[in-house]
Motif scaffolding. Sequence first.
Motif, PDB file in Angstrom:
ATOM      1  N   ASP A 114      10.723 -16.375 -34.372  1.00 44.63           N
ATOM      2  CA  ASP A 114      11.941 -16.091 -34.698  1.00 44.63           C
ATOM      3  C   ASP A 114      12.926 -17.424 -34.512  1.00 44.63           C
ATOM      4  OD1 ASP A 114      12.057 -17.103 -31.975  1.00 44.63           O
ATOM      5  OD2 ASP A 114      13.436 -15.409 -31.166  1.00 44.63           O
ATOM      6  N   ARG A 115      14.195 -17.216 -34.869  1.00 43.09           N
ATOM      7  CA  ARG A 115      15.010 -18.309 -34.851  1.00 43.09           C
ATOM      8  C   ARG A 115      16.368 -17.777 -34.262  1.00 43.09           C
ATOM      9  NH1 ARG A 115      16.523 -22.807 -38.359  1.00 43.09           N
ATOM     10  NH2 ARG A 115      19.061 -23.030 -38.297  1.00 43.09           N
ATOM     11  N   ASN A 116      16.772 -18.766 -33.283  1.00 41.59           N
ATOM     12  CA  ASN A 116      17.819 -18.357 -32.390  1.00 41.59           C
ATOM     13  C   ASN A 116      18.899 -19.450 -32.365  1.00 41.59           C
ATOM     14  OD1 ASN A 116      18.321 -16.165 -30.416  1.00 41.59           O
ATOM     15  ND2 ASN A 116      18.788 -17.790 -29.075  1.00 41.59           N
ATOM     16  N   THR A 117      20.210 -19.108 -32.576  1.00 43.27           N
ATOM     17  CA  THR A 117      21.218 -19.958 -32.993  1.00 43.27           C
ATOM     18  C   THR A 117      22.160 -19.584 -31.711  1.00 43.27           C
ATOM     19  OG1 THR A 117      20.957 -20.159 -34.867  1.00 43.27           O
ATOM     20  CG2 THR A 117      23.023 -20.925 -34.066  1.00 43.27           C
ATOM     21  N   ASP A 118      22.463 -20.633 -30.491  1.00 36.73           N
ATOM     22  CA  ASP A 118      23.392 -20.226 -29.359  1.00 36.73           C
ATOM     23  C   ASP A 118      24.491 -21.073 -29.525  1.00 36.73           C
ATOM     24  OD1 ASP A 118      21.570 -18.202 -28.372  1.00 36.73           O
ATOM     25  OD2 ASP A 118      20.620 -20.014 -26.987  1.00 36.73           O
ATOM     26  N   THR A 119      25.500 -20.604 -29.770  1.00 34.49           N
ATOM     27  CA  THR A 119      26.907 -21.224 -30.131  1.00 34.49           C
ATOM     28  C   THR A 119      28.023 -21.143 -28.386  1.00 34.49           C
ATOM     29  OG1 THR A 119      26.965 -20.820 -32.308  1.00 34.49           O
ATOM     30  CG2 THR A 119      29.252 -21.636 -31.222  1.00 34.49           C
ATOM     31  N   TYR A 120      28.157 -22.228 -27.730  1.00 33.25           N
ATOM     32  CA  TYR A 120      28.684 -22.345 -26.566  1.00 33.25           C
ATOM     33  C   TYR A 120      30.038 -22.751 -26.853  1.00 33.25           C
ATOM     34  CZ  TYR A 120      24.366 -21.674 -24.033  1.00 33.25           C
ATOM     35  OH  TYR A 120      23.242 -21.372 -23.466  1.00 33.25           O
ATOM     36  N   GLU A 121      31.086 -21.931 -26.076  1.00 33.55           N
ATOM     37  CA  GLU A 121      32.339 -22.396 -26.457  1.00 33.55           C
ATOM     38  C   GLU A 121      32.741 -23.661 -25.549  1.00 33.55           C
ATOM     39  OE1 GLU A 121      34.760 -19.102 -26.145  1.00 33.55           O
ATOM     40  OE2 GLU A 121      33.480 -17.613 -27.606  1.00 33.55           O
ATOM     41  N   ALA A 122      33.994 -24.244 -25.861  1.00 30.39           N
ATOM     42  CA  ALA A 122      34.428 -25.217 -24.852  1.00 30.39           C
ATOM     43  C   ALA A 122      34.815 -24.601 -23.560  1.00 30.39           C
ATOM     44  CB  ALA A 122      35.470 -26.040 -25.185  1.00 30.39           C
ATOM     45  N   GLY A 123      34.475 -25.020 -22.456  1.00 29.95           N
ATOM     46  CA  GLY A 123      34.847 -24.632 -21.134  1.00 29.95           C
ATOM     47  C   GLY A 123      33.704 -23.696 -20.529  1.00 29.95           C
ATOM     48  N   SER A 124      32.482 -23.669 -21.257  1.00 26.70           N
ATOM     49  CA  SER A 124      31.506 -22.717 -20.608  1.00 26.70           C
ATOM     50  C   SER A 124      31.061 -23.428 -19.344  1.00 26.70           C
ATOM     51  CB  SER A 124      30.321 -22.812 -21.735  1.00 26.70           C
ATOM     52  OG  SER A 124      29.242 -22.179 -21.112  1.00 26.70           O
TER      53      SER A 124
ATOM     54  N   THR B  54      28.221 -23.620 -18.595  1.00 29.60           N
ATOM     55  CA  THR B  54      26.704 -24.232 -18.992  1.00 29.60           C
ATOM     56  C   THR B  54      26.919 -25.434 -19.889  1.00 29.60           C
ATOM     57  OG1 THR B  54      25.900 -21.539 -18.904  1.00 29.60           O
ATOM     58  CG2 THR B  54      24.307 -23.666 -19.831  1.00 29.60           C
ATOM     59  N   VAL B  55      27.832 -25.317 -20.768  1.00 30.58           N
ATOM     60  CA  VAL B  55      27.976 -26.515 -21.604  1.00 30.58           C
ATOM     61  C   VAL B  55      29.507 -26.601 -21.754  1.00 30.58           C
ATOM     62  CG1 VAL B  55      27.478 -27.519 -23.963  1.00 30.58           C
ATOM     63  CG2 VAL B  55      25.903 -25.890 -22.952  1.00 30.58           C
ATOM     64  N   PRO B  56      29.989 -27.289 -20.652  1.00 33.10           N
ATOM     65  CA  PRO B  56      31.480 -27.456 -20.690  1.00 33.10           C
ATOM     66  C   PRO B  56      32.131 -27.947 -21.911  1.00 33.10           C
ATOM     67  CG  PRO B  56      30.326 -28.455 -18.825  1.00 33.10           C
ATOM     68  CD  PRO B  56      29.288 -28.140 -19.649  1.00 33.10           C
ATOM     69  N   ASN B  57      31.474 -28.792 -22.604  1.00 30.04           N
ATOM     70  CA  ASN B  57      31.888 -29.367 -24.008  1.00 30.04           C
ATOM     71  C   ASN B  57      31.780 -28.407 -25.016  1.00 30.04           C
ATOM     72  OD1 ASN B  57      33.235 -31.468 -22.644  1.00 30.04           O
ATOM     73  ND2 ASN B  57      31.374 -32.532 -22.722  1.00 30.04           N
ATOM     74  N   GLY B  58      31.025 -27.407 -25.040  1.00 29.08           N
ATOM     75  CA  GLY B  58      30.627 -26.617 -26.283  1.00 29.08           C
ATOM     76  C   GLY B  58      29.417 -27.386 -26.884  1.00 29.08           C
ATOM     77  N   GLY B  59      28.943 -26.507 -27.737  1.00 24.35           N
ATOM     78  CA  GLY B  59      27.838 -27.070 -28.593  1.00 24.35           C
ATOM     79  C   GLY B  59      27.054 -25.858 -29.231  1.00 24.35           C
ATOM     80  N   ILE B  60      26.208 -26.376 -30.242  1.00 23.94           N
ATOM     81  CA  ILE B  60      25.270 -25.483 -30.870  1.00 23.94           C
ATOM     82  C   ILE B  60      23.953 -25.925 -30.593  1.00 23.94           C
ATOM     83  CG2 ILE B  60      24.748 -24.292 -33.147  1.00 23.94           C
ATOM     84  CD1 ILE B  60      27.397 -24.871 -34.164  1.00 23.94           C
ATOM     85  N   TYR B  61      23.023 -24.737 -30.153  1.00 26.60           N
ATOM     86  CA  TYR B  61      21.764 -24.807 -29.775  1.00 26.60           C
ATOM     87  C   TYR B  61      20.745 -24.152 -30.705  1.00 26.60           C
ATOM     88  CZ  TYR B  61      22.687 -27.285 -25.286  1.00 26.60           C
ATOM     89  OH  TYR B  61      23.293 -28.115 -24.407  1.00 26.60           O
ATOM     90  N   ILE B  62      19.867 -24.706 -31.412  1.00 31.77           N
ATOM     91  CA  ILE B  62      19.087 -23.968 -32.376  1.00 31.77           C
ATOM     92  C   ILE B  62      17.575 -24.022 -31.937  1.00 31.77           C
ATOM     93  CG2 ILE B  62      18.225 -23.731 -34.992  1.00 31.77           C
ATOM     94  CD1 ILE B  62      20.823 -24.760 -35.734  1.00 31.77           C
ATOM     95  N   SER B  63      16.914 -23.102 -31.897  1.00 36.26           N
ATOM     96  CA  SER B  63      15.477 -22.869 -31.521  1.00 36.26           C
ATOM     97  C   SER B  63      14.870 -22.020 -32.275  1.00 36.26           C
ATOM     98  CB  SER B  63      15.490 -22.386 -30.016  1.00 36.26           C
ATOM     99  OG  SER B  63      14.174 -22.237 -29.564  1.00 36.26           O
TER     100      SER B  63
ATOM    101  N   VAL C 298      16.980 -27.927 -32.094  1.00 37.74           N
ATOM    102  CA  VAL C 298      17.884 -28.899 -32.560  1.00 37.74           C
ATOM    103  C   VAL C 298      18.867 -29.001 -31.590  1.00 37.74           C
ATOM    104  CG1 VAL C 298      19.343 -29.319 -34.383  1.00 37.74           C
ATOM    105  CG2 VAL C 298      17.075 -28.345 -34.810  1.00 37.74           C
ATOM    106  N   LEU C 299      19.063 -29.792 -30.660  1.00 37.30           N
ATOM    107  CA  LEU C 299      20.072 -30.027 -29.589  1.00 37.30           C
ATOM    108  C   LEU C 299      21.040 -31.150 -29.937  1.00 37.30           C
ATOM    109  CD1 LEU C 299      17.383 -30.087 -26.846  1.00 37.30           C
ATOM    110  CD2 LEU C 299      18.389 -28.239 -27.820  1.00 37.30           C
ATOM    111  N   PRO C 300      22.343 -30.771 -29.518  1.00 42.32           N
ATOM    112  CA  PRO C 300      23.472 -31.631 -29.794  1.00 42.32           C
ATOM    113  C   PRO C 300      23.460 -32.833 -28.909  1.00 42.32           C
ATOM    114  CG  PRO C 300      24.061 -29.935 -28.674  1.00 42.32           C
ATOM    115  CD  PRO C 300      22.742 -29.317 -28.919  1.00 42.32           C
TER     116      PRO C 300
END
Length: 902
Positions: A350-360, A362-371, A417-419
């Motif tokens: 599979d392919r998973n794209t996780d998009t975190y919003e700013a303020g999370s 987990t990822v305070p600045n937000g970001g996109i993780y692809i696995s 793919v990590l920011p």
Amino acid sequence: MKQVLLFFFGLMMSIAANAQTTVSGKITDADGQPVPSASVTIEEPGKDAIMAFSISNAKGEYKVTFTSAGETVDLKIKAFNQKPVFRNIKNQNQTLNFSLESDATEIQEVKLKTRMITKKGDTITYDLKAFESKADRTLADVLKKIPGIEVNGDGSVLYQGEPINKFYVNGKDLMEGGYGTVNNSLPKDAVQKVEVLENHQPVKILQDKVPSENAGLNVVLKKSVTMTGRGEVGLGMDPLLWNVKLTPMFFGQKNQWVVNYKANNNGESVEKEGNLLGFGNRWEGRRGQAGQKSWLNVETAATPDIPEKRYLMNNVHFFSANVLTTPFKSKEWELKASASYTNNAIERSDRNTDTYEAGSTTVPNGGIYISESANNFYTNATKGELIVTKNAKKGFFKNTTTWNGYWNETNAAIDNVLPVFGTDNVNYISGDQFLNSPSGVFQNSLSTILPWKEKLFNVMSYISYQKDRQTLDILPGSYVNSTGNFPAAALYDRLRQNASSESFNANHSASVGFSYKKWTFTPELGLNLSFNKLQSNLAGANGSAFTDFGIDYRNDNEWNEVIPYTQVGVNFKSNRLNLSMNLPLNFYDITYQDNFRNSYQETRKAVLEPNLFATLDFASFFKIWAFAGQSYDFGNFGSFYEGQIFTSPVSLRERYNRMPENLNRNIGTRLEYRNPLNNLFFNVRYGYNTNRRNLIEQFSGDAFNSTLSLIELENTTSSQTESAEIGKYFPKFKTNASLNFSNTDSNGFSYFNALQESKVSRQNFGFKFNNTYFSFLSVDYNISMNWSAQKNASQNRVTKSSGWNHNLAAYIYPIENHTIGFFWDELHTSVREQNFSNAFFDLSYQYTWAKKKIDFEVKWLNIANTDVFERISYDPTLLLTSVNSVRIRPSQVMFTVKFNFK
């Protein structure tokens, strides 16, 4: 909660008080001879609504009990060649005898019809012929069409939404809970009828003494001695496909056996048929589905919410054999033996794209993780079982010996793919993971019940021993340091996490049951023992030499439990009211010891953990249930360990604080209506559950690497569910239809860098029907719709999502012995104005050689050649939007020959 519970019991007792009107007597003809099989009905005055009915016995005697708030009721009597009788009577207990006048009727033409559903006592009988379609071949195919019954893909059967506790063939329990093989492979043509045994108590000596809340199912064959079974052989292409199913069966009066071999690479998980689907009840001893302890895991690709045949990339061989025989002159003794072997290889990606919003959190600045994940799962499993049983009115004995062995391997290839935060750059991180996990499980369960004067003496004993060993390799070591959380790992080409455990459990009890009128009391003494050991260590290697990471990453722990208990079981059973209460007082003595760190913790508590259920039959076809219970959880093996463990390559865990203490309480009620006279079934349910905990799991880190520990923080979660289901069979239109709806409201807490409370409200609606009205067409259709609202109570954010999926199977019979099938599966998800739809279509043609009962089928699967399944989800707690794409099976064509064994 106490007020709600008191309300339910007050309601039941008030109904019970009004359910005592009984009219009885004798029916004779003009010559004073008894009239058997006369129908006696009680109806509301002025209405054609039956409240209760009875049939006179061979002596002409009848007895009918009913509930009515009116002062009078209408009594009607009908019998063949007799004039009907109608009388308005008082609503009070009384004895009424009737003498009928003869009324002979000349019949010019007689056409016999078998009633499709009949009820006698607690047994509901279904005529299979009334529900089958031309496309049906097995028992499971027809059971799906019967009102009140559901059948899952593994062959498990639900009645009124609850699993059955027994599956008999001609009154014998050959499969001992693993009945999926018979249900999916028994030809429908061999079956005469199916009986649902409501409130089924499988232990004969306890019948009429200890009530049961579950139903059993008995399959009655057309012949008392039957050799039958089902077989399939298929080949396909794109890629090369094959499918073999060979399941001969024999059902005799003294002996029964089933041999089953199934193998395929076309996406059917036949090995699940060997799972335990029904467990009888506690008086038969302790028995459950064995499994491995999962201390370690690789990262795995997700599975989509569509039929398994759409995505399962498998190569499976499954063999099983079950034998039942009566080796002694006494037919009360039975010997059962079974064995199975599974060899299975599964691919998944599979392919998973996780998009975190700013303020999370987990990822305070937000970001996109692809696995991207690619897995291979290899399973080798064996099971052997020997059961000796005596189930008689004057005694019960059952000993079950079971052995399970597993030799499983799993691997994963991961690309991430990590920011790089603070820049526009990204890191490309790849790793390989290998898990080896052999296990062995031995279990023996003994239960015996003997009459002792006017009492029943019961002894139960259960012992089990399980050993698990798991080895996880992570390559390269720098994979777990992708975000700088574990710099020591970057020094090694390979990390190896080892974990091994041993568990010994013993449960022994003795009880004496004695009865007074309709009451049965069962005081019991017991002792539960559990001794467990966990060892683990983490090491790194460059080449073949491994170096330990030290004591912080090692465990040598013991978790031991000594729990003596005493309890009193109270059971009441009458014609309409069943009541069962267990009042156990458990003395918990639980110790945890770390041999490396010389740390020690202990819990010693005496707690009351009562549970009860009650049922009341009223107004002929209604039944109301009530449930309530309270239980404590002071942790279990695996709750604690101080040394850190890579439970997966992206999750480093330690679990240590003080001993957990959870209190769980639940109440529920259910109202059922089952009327075989008009083929109508429905149920309404309510359940409420709370769980008070003293600890919470704390996650820290980011979206890729996280660390788990325990912190002391009291929190209470709760959930409340309301549901309703109604089903009816329409004989005139040969249609079975059902509707269901449920609503669940729950709250929970999580701690990922900060405490978060979430509240979730979910609704589900389902509709299904099947129709065989037209001789040239049969249709099966079901649709499920869902809505949810997730609220991050800490940040006051609400996210709504919805989805639906439906399945259509339509069969057209253009000419005799020819069948064209069309199949349509579709799933739709919608979150925050983003929508994903997935549709799949199949087409089949089947020719039946009627004389030999052989089917020749050509099937084209996934006509549109859709190769990816997509769905979307949102987590308001983490401010995370996830889009998941799973590789599924491509378009393929199969040719299959299907036949019955005779």
